[in-house]
Structures are given as C-alpha cells and as structure tokens.
Motif scaffolding. Structure first.
Motif, PDB file in Angstrom:
ATOM      1  N   LEU A 191      95.836 -10.791  80.404  1.00 12.75           N
ATOM      2  CA  LEU A 191      97.163 -10.738  79.620  1.00 12.75           C
ATOM      3  C   LEU A 191      98.314 -11.333  80.460  1.00 12.75           C
ATOM      4  O   LEU A 191      99.232 -11.919  80.077  1.00 12.75           O
ATOM      5  CB  LEU A 191      97.581  -9.302  79.100  1.00 12.75           C
ATOM      6  N   LEU A 192      98.196 -11.029  81.767  1.00 12.22           N
ATOM      7  CA  LEU A 192      99.431 -11.478  82.651  1.00 12.22           C
ATOM      8  C   LEU A 192      98.940 -12.644  83.300  1.00 12.22           C
ATOM      9  O   LEU A 192      99.688 -13.246  84.010  1.00 12.22           O
ATOM     10  CB  LEU A 192      99.692 -10.365  83.881  1.00 12.22           C
ATOM     11  N   ASP A 193      97.737 -13.473  83.164  1.00 15.79           N
ATOM     12  CA  ASP A 193      97.700 -14.782  83.730  1.00 15.79           C
ATOM     13  C   ASP A 193      98.065 -15.906  82.638  1.00 15.79           C
ATOM     14  O   ASP A 193      98.613 -15.505  81.527  1.00 15.79           O
ATOM     15  CB  ASP A 193      96.096 -15.053  83.912  1.00 15.79           C
ATOM     16  N   GLN A 194      98.127 -17.047  83.288  1.00 21.64           N
ATOM     17  CA  GLN A 194      98.839 -18.163  82.438  1.00 21.64           C
ATOM     18  C   GLN A 194      97.954 -18.346  81.196  1.00 21.64           C
ATOM     19  O   GLN A 194      96.801 -18.523  81.230  1.00 21.64           O
ATOM     20  CB  GLN A 194      98.949 -19.441  83.379  1.00 21.64           C
ATOM     21  N   ALA A 195      98.556 -18.753  80.111  1.00 16.19           N
ATOM     22  CA  ALA A 195      98.110 -18.845  78.850  1.00 16.19           C
ATOM     23  C   ALA A 195      97.304 -20.423  78.647  1.00 16.19           C
ATOM     24  O   ALA A 195      97.817 -21.156  79.774  1.00 16.19           O
ATOM     25  CB  ALA A 195      99.019 -18.850  77.785  1.00 16.19           C
ATOM     26  N   PHE A 196      96.397 -20.687  78.070  1.00 14.02           N
ATOM     27  CA  PHE A 196      95.889 -21.812  78.110  1.00 14.02           C
ATOM     28  C   PHE A 196      96.746 -22.835  77.452  1.00 14.02           C
ATOM     29  O   PHE A 196      96.434 -24.157  77.656  1.00 14.02           O
ATOM     30  CB  PHE A 196      94.514 -21.904  77.072  1.00 14.02           C
ATOM     31  N   LEU A 197      97.898 -22.672  77.020  1.00 15.33           N
ATOM     32  CA  LEU A 197      98.951 -23.442  76.508  1.00 15.33           C
ATOM     33  C   LEU A 197     100.292 -22.926  77.226  1.00 15.33           C
ATOM     34  O   LEU A 197     100.690 -21.873  76.964  1.00 15.33           O
ATOM     35  CB  LEU A 197      98.964 -23.789  75.099  1.00 15.33           C
ATOM     36  N   GLY A 198     101.105 -23.901  77.506  1.00 23.15           N
ATOM     37  CA  GLY A 198     102.505 -23.633  78.101  1.00 23.15           C
ATOM     38  C   GLY A 198     102.527 -22.776  79.299  1.00 23.15           C
ATOM     39  O   GLY A 198     101.543 -22.597  79.828  1.00 23.15           O
ATOM     40  N   TYR A 199     103.733 -22.614  79.636  1.00 22.25           N
ATOM     41  CA  TYR A 199     104.219 -22.016  80.880  1.00 22.25           C
ATOM     42  C   TYR A 199     104.613 -20.700  80.667  1.00 22.25           C
ATOM     43  O   TYR A 199     105.757 -20.167  80.946  1.00 22.25           O
ATOM     44  CB  TYR A 199     105.094 -23.107  81.652  1.00 22.25           C
ATOM     45  N   LEU A 200     103.711 -19.909  80.180  1.00 21.77           N
ATOM     46  CA  LEU A 200     103.797 -18.567  79.955  1.00 21.77           C
ATOM     47  C   LEU A 200     102.543 -17.749  79.887  1.00 21.77           C
ATOM     48  O   LEU A 200     101.493 -18.327  79.824  1.00 21.77           O
ATOM     49  CB  LEU A 200     104.425 -18.462  78.472  1.00 21.77           C
ATOM     50  N   PRO A 201     102.908 -16.413  79.994  1.00 25.78           N
ATOM     51  CA  PRO A 201     101.751 -15.451  80.172  1.00 25.78           C
ATOM     52  C   PRO A 201     100.707 -15.470  79.001  1.00 25.78           C
ATOM     53  O   PRO A 201     101.552 -15.605  77.769  1.00 25.78           O
ATOM     54  CB  PRO A 201     102.145 -14.255  80.723  1.00 25.78           C
ATOM     55  N   SER A 202      99.407 -15.149  79.042  1.00 28.59           N
ATOM     56  CA  SER A 202      98.876 -15.011  77.769  1.00 28.59           C
ATOM     57  C   SER A 202      99.409 -13.874  76.864  1.00 28.59           C
ATOM     58  O   SER A 202      98.981 -13.874  75.608  1.00 28.59           O
ATOM     59  CB  SER A 202      97.303 -14.517  78.140  1.00 28.59           C
ATOM     60  N   ALA A 203      99.803 -12.826  77.307  1.00 33.35           N
ATOM     61  CA  ALA A 203     100.529 -11.679  76.769  1.00 33.35           C
ATOM     62  C   ALA A 203     101.626 -12.357  75.847  1.00 33.35           C
ATOM     63  O   ALA A 203     101.443 -11.813  74.419  1.00 33.35           O
ATOM     64  CB  ALA A 203     101.148 -10.646  77.373  1.00 33.35           C
ATOM     65  N   THR A 204     102.109 -13.292  75.792  1.00 32.38           N
ATOM     66  CA  THR A 204     103.123 -13.790  75.019  1.00 32.38           C
ATOM     67  C   THR A 204     102.327 -14.746  73.910  1.00 32.38           C
ATOM     68  O   THR A 204     102.814 -14.513  72.912  1.00 32.38           O
ATOM     69  CB  THR A 204     104.077 -14.694  75.787  1.00 32.38           C
ATOM     70  N   MET A 205     101.355 -15.317  74.448  1.00 30.82           N
ATOM     71  CA  MET A 205     100.712 -16.156  73.323  1.00 30.82           C
ATOM     72  C   MET A 205      99.861 -15.270  72.414  1.00 30.82           C
ATOM     73  O   MET A 205      99.884 -15.576  71.145  1.00 30.82           O
ATOM     74  CB  MET A 205      99.626 -17.216  74.172  1.00 30.82           C
ATOM     75  N   VAL A 206      99.237 -14.115  72.790  1.00 33.65           N
ATOM     76  CA  VAL A 206      98.685 -13.330  72.126  1.00 33.65           C
ATOM     77  C   VAL A 206      99.537 -12.544  71.030  1.00 33.65           C
ATOM     78  O   VAL A 206      99.217 -12.543  69.960  1.00 33.65           O
ATOM     79  CB  VAL A 206      97.959 -11.807  72.808  1.00 33.65           C
ATOM     80  N   LEU A 207     100.729 -12.250  71.405  1.00 34.21           N
ATOM     81  CA  LEU A 207     101.851 -11.671  70.706  1.00 34.21           C
ATOM     82  C   LEU A 207     102.304 -12.778  69.693  1.00 34.21           C
ATOM     83  O   LEU A 207     102.144 -12.301  68.319  1.00 34.21           O
ATOM     84  CB  LEU A 207     102.886 -11.198  71.397  1.00 34.21           C
ATOM     85  N   PHE A 208     102.460 -13.872  70.013  1.00 34.31           N
ATOM     86  CA  PHE A 208     103.087 -14.854  69.108  1.00 34.31           C
ATOM     87  C   PHE A 208     101.901 -15.346  67.960  1.00 34.31           C
ATOM     88  O   PHE A 208     102.072 -15.205  66.715  1.00 34.31           O
ATOM     89  CB  PHE A 208     103.345 -16.290  69.928  1.00 34.31           C
ATOM     90  N   GLN A 209     100.792 -15.425  68.376  1.00 34.87           N
ATOM     91  CA  GLN A 209      99.662 -15.710  67.483  1.00 34.87           C
ATOM     92  C   GLN A 209      99.188 -14.426  66.529  1.00 34.87           C
ATOM     93  O   GLN A 209      98.582 -14.490  65.434  1.00 34.87           O
ATOM     94  CB  GLN A 209      98.452 -16.221  68.228  1.00 34.87           C
ATOM     95  N   ALA A 210      99.498 -13.270  67.002  1.00 35.34           N
ATOM     96  CA  ALA A 210      99.127 -11.997  66.242  1.00 35.34           C
ATOM     97  C   ALA A 210     100.239 -12.229  65.164  1.00 35.34           C
ATOM     98  O   ALA A 210      99.948 -11.726  63.881  1.00 35.34           O
ATOM     99  CB  ALA A 210      99.533 -10.740  67.047  1.00 35.34           C
ATOM    100  N   MET A 211     101.527 -12.606  65.261  1.00 34.99           N
ATOM    101  CA  MET A 211     102.616 -12.596  64.118  1.00 34.99           C
ATOM    102  C   MET A 211     101.992 -13.847  63.111  1.00 34.99           C
ATOM    103  O   MET A 211     102.284 -13.529  61.827  1.00 34.99           O
ATOM    104  CB  MET A 211     103.753 -12.995  64.688  1.00 34.99           C
ATOM    105  N   PHE A 212     101.453 -14.591  63.485  1.00 38.80           N
ATOM    106  CA  PHE A 212     100.719 -15.889  62.713  1.00 38.80           C
ATOM    107  C   PHE A 212      99.694 -15.311  61.912  1.00 38.80           C
ATOM    108  O   PHE A 212      99.556 -15.379  60.615  1.00 38.80           O
ATOM    109  CB  PHE A 212     100.235 -16.996  63.214  1.00 38.80           C
TER     110      PHE A 212
END
Length: 482
Positions: A100-121
């Motif tokens: 979760l704290l490592d870099q997401a596969f897209l963007g300059y942000l952590p995976s935790a942020t990506m997981v949260l954003f996509q969870a809302m979708f």
C-alpha cells in the motif's frame, strides 16, 4: 539551490511521490464517494414511492460498505494486479503496508491512494446496478449479489479495459473514466438482473411517484458535482488534462439537461424535474469515456446526443419494444447508463484528439488513440476506423460479459434464497422488510406509533409518544397514503 523543507523527500514522502497529485487524488476519491454516500442514497430514497424509501437508500448504503471490504480483500488485485489471464488478475489481498505504501502502477502516488480511488468506482457501479432492482429485490439476495457480481463481473471488465495487461487495453479501447467499465456494465447488469428478479407489485408498476422531488434534486446535485472527481481524477495527476476532463464533464451534463428539458416541453407540454435529472445523468455518463480526450465543442455535441437519444429510447421506444416493456427496470438504468454509456464509447472513438490522448495515456504508442473524425481529417482513415472497431469490440464484450455473469449469479442465488420479496413485503414495503419507515408522520392531535423495530425512539415505557406541533412534516391525509 535547495528545495524548501516541505518539499524535501523523507520517509513518509518518498522522492517518487508528487504531493500535489496525491492530494488531488485523495480529494477526487472523496468526491466520487460522495456521489454514492450520500448522493445516490438521497436520490434513490427520494425518487421511489414512499413505502420503498428506506429499502432503496439502504441497498445503496450496504453495497458501498460491502464493496470496500471485498475490494481490499481481493477485488483490487483482481482488477489491477498480477496477470492471471488476459482478462483477470490474481485474487490477492491489498492489505499489507509494503504494497500500500509503495508506488502505484500509474501516477506519482502510493498504491493506497489508487486502491481507495478505484474502490469508490467499484462501489458506485454496484449501487447503479441496484437502481434497476428497487422496490422488490429480496435484501438477503442483494447481500449475496454484491460481492458475487463484484468478483465475477466488475473485476473482469476493469482488468480487461484499464489494467495495462488487459486485452482490451492492449487493443487500444478508449475508456477515460468508466463509460464501459462502470456505466455500460451497470446498465446491462441492472437490466439483466431485473429480468431475473421479476417486476414490482402491480400497483407499484402502475403508479410509482417520487416521495420527495426536492431530495431527488439534492441527490442529483451531489452526483453531478461529485463527477468532478470521477472524471477529473482519472488521469491520476493534477494536470491540464484533468482540468479539461472536469470542464467537459459539466458542459456535457448541462447541455444534456437542456436538451432533455426542451424535448419534454415540446412533446409533453411541461418541463419535468425528473426529466431534467435523467438528462443530467445521461450527459454525465456519455462524457465519461471521452472526458479528457475530446475538445470542449465535442462535449457540447455529445451532450446534445446524450440528451436526445436516451430520451427517445426511454419516452418513445420503450413502449414499442416488448422486452423493454416486460423487464421492470425501476430507475431506467438501461436507458440512462447502458444506452448513454454506449453512445459515449462510440463518440469517444469518433472525437478523440491525438494530442489529448497523448496527454492522458502518456505511453510510447499513443498514436493508436485517434478518433475517426481526426483520422479522416489527417489522412489516417484506417487508424480512425481501427479505433472505432476497438470501441465496438469493447462494447460487445462488456455487454456480453454482464448478460452472462449476471444471469449465472442470479440463478445461483435463487438456489439459496428467493430473488424477489414475498407478496406481503411487496404490498407493505419498508415497514415489513426493515421494520422502519422513512418518515415519522404526525400532526396536532395525531399520535406517532413506533414501528416494531425502531432504533431511534425508546418504546419500552409506552408504545405511543406525543410530539409538539413544530415537528409536523406532513398532513394527516398523507399519513394514510402508502
């Protein structure tokens, strides 16, 4: 020259993370979440008959919570994780801090942020499916449907279209923010599930007035404004393309509303508030797959189309096609999401601008994302037709996937619990299903009776309570209505 101290990397702010992008992405995730909770909770609760307000709102609330738990358990990695097949990722948890704290596969942000954003979708997609089933689906069946559909339908669509290893992503399908993955899938799945669940009670099908139009407008407003995060967050960066996507979103929605309103006024003689809400939704859905890859003038044209074609299918064609008449799609999800999402996917393939596609995708082979209109203009006709072909393949796959998986899921659930409520529940509504009512109705000289399962008022001392006249919300005649 040294950077200011607040911009220097540290253990909590690694050098690969962009603070501005991360802040915007967390904000966008919150905006998308607000579309569901309270947006669609309020919209559904106000748009249905009074006796179904609690059940309809609660279906949305349950789906939101259930999806989030399933998402971190296995849904995210099946949608965006390591490849299992060309259309599915491996079911692995997204719970450990290393991931979760490592870099997401897209963007300059952590995976935790990506997981949260996509969870809302993912959550809003299930809530949209539920819109076709309001007023009759067994709540226990709904509790089973949500995790099953997320696992065996949504994750396949998301991986295929959005994951870099997905087969539709490699084919070059343009789906900026979910016209295929979210709206086409929810519209088709909702319509399919409505077929299997069966219709509402006969009286509800004959007359199903909104119990609170003002509340419906409030929910629609939250949905509309939240779409800034929905489409504006899809580039995963606080970029120029995010700004364009947000602007195009609102321009298209406004144009669609005005188009629907004009058609209602011309053909039915009265401007309809509920019609305006439908126009907002179809505009938002239509622009979603194209939001950041089309010009603003194209967004206006898309709004005109999204405000007229779904209007025609809902208000005219619906009564002429036997299947559409037969299937009880409570909120008209087939028209507002399946039709509008299909239109958006096709128009994205027609209006996509190569330069804007490059700004969004930021991949070496960005040249393949070229709309047919620009292909014809620049002499790249074959590339333009190839893009249109990819869009049509994506539409066919997502529609077919959801017809098959949704049918199988409904048939499986039917073996365990009834899909549809009992006749007694259908006749009474919220009071019978949940032991609760949406509105406490009282007036001078009228005493409020507690429901048999009321978690707000203490009925232990007396089954009746008197309330001051300042709390009067409805007239006695309204109290007698179901």
């Amino acid at each position: 020259m040294e950077l200011p101290k607040n911009l220097l990397p540290d253990e909590a702010n690694p050098d690969w993370m962009n603070k501005a992008d991360n802040a915007w992405q967390l904000t966008a995730a919150t905006l998308v979440g607000l579309q569901s909770i309270p947006g669609l909770v309020i919209l559904y609760g106000g748009m249905v008959k009074k006796k179904w307000a609690v059940n309809s709102a609660f279906m949305a609330l349950y789906a939101f919570a259930a999806v989030l738990v399933c998402w971190v358990g296995w849904g995210f990695r099946m949608s965006f994780g390591d490849k299992l097949t060309d259309f599915w990722g491996k079911p692995v948890v997204a719970l450990d801090e290393k991931f979760l704290l490592d870099q997401a596969f897209l963007g300059y942000l952590p995976s935790a942020t990506m997981v949260l954003f996509q969870a809302m979708f993912a959550a809003i997609t299930l809530i949209l499916v539920g819109g076709a089933l309001l007023g009759r689906m067994n709540f226990r069946a709904w509790m089973m449907f949500v995790p099953l559909w997320l696992t065996f339908s949504y994750t396949i669509g998301a991986y295929s279209v959005w994951c870099p290893d997905g087969w539709l992503a490699k084919l070059g399908v343009i789906d900026f923010a979910g016209g295929f993955v979210i709206h086409l899938s929810s519209g088709v799945a909702g319509f399919t599930a409505a077929y299997w669940v069966g219709p509402r009670a006969a009286k509800d099908r004959e007359r199903f007035p909104p119990n609170n139009i003002v509340m419906t407008l409030a929910g629609a407003g939250l949905l509309w404004m939240g779409w800034t995060g929905f489409n504006g967050g899809s580039p995963y960066a606080a970029s120029t393309d995010a700004s364009l996507a947000a602007l195009n979103t609102h321009v298209c929605a406004a144009t669609s509303l005005l188009t629907w309103l004009a058609l209602d006024t011309v053909f039915f003689g009265k401007p309809s508030v509920i019609g305006a809400v439908q126009g907002i939704i179809t505009g938002l859905v239509c622009i979603t797959p194209a939001a950041g890859v089309v010009q603003c003038w194209a967004a206006i044209l898309m709004g005109t189309i999204s405000g007229s074609v779904p209007w025609y299918t809902m208000m005219v064609l619906h009564n002429k096609i036997k299947l559409l008449r037969h299937v009880d799609d409570t909120m008209g999800m087939f028209h507002t999401h399946a039709i509008a999402g299909t239109l958006g996917g096709i128009l994205a393939g027609f209006f996509a601008v190569p330069k804007l596609s490059r700004l969004f995708y930021m991949v070496p082979d960005w040249q393949k994302y070229i709309g047919l209109a620009y292909g014809l203009q620049s002499g790249q006709t074959s590339a333009g037709f190839r893009q249109m072909g990819a869009q049509l393949v994506g539409i066919f796959f997502i529609a077919s996937l959801n017809i098959v998986t949704t049918s199988l899921i409904c048939m499986f659930i039917k073996l365990i619990v009834p899909l549809r409520m009992s006749e007694e529940e259908l006749g009474i509504g919220d009071e019978e299903v949940h032991g609760e009512q949406a509105y406490a109705l009282w007036a001078d000289g009228l005493r409020f009776e507690n429901s048999k399962n009321n978690s707000v008022f203490d009925a232990s001392a007396d089954d009746h309570h008197d309330f001051p006249s300042s709390f009067v919300t409805q007239t006695p005649t309204e109290l007698e209505m179901i």
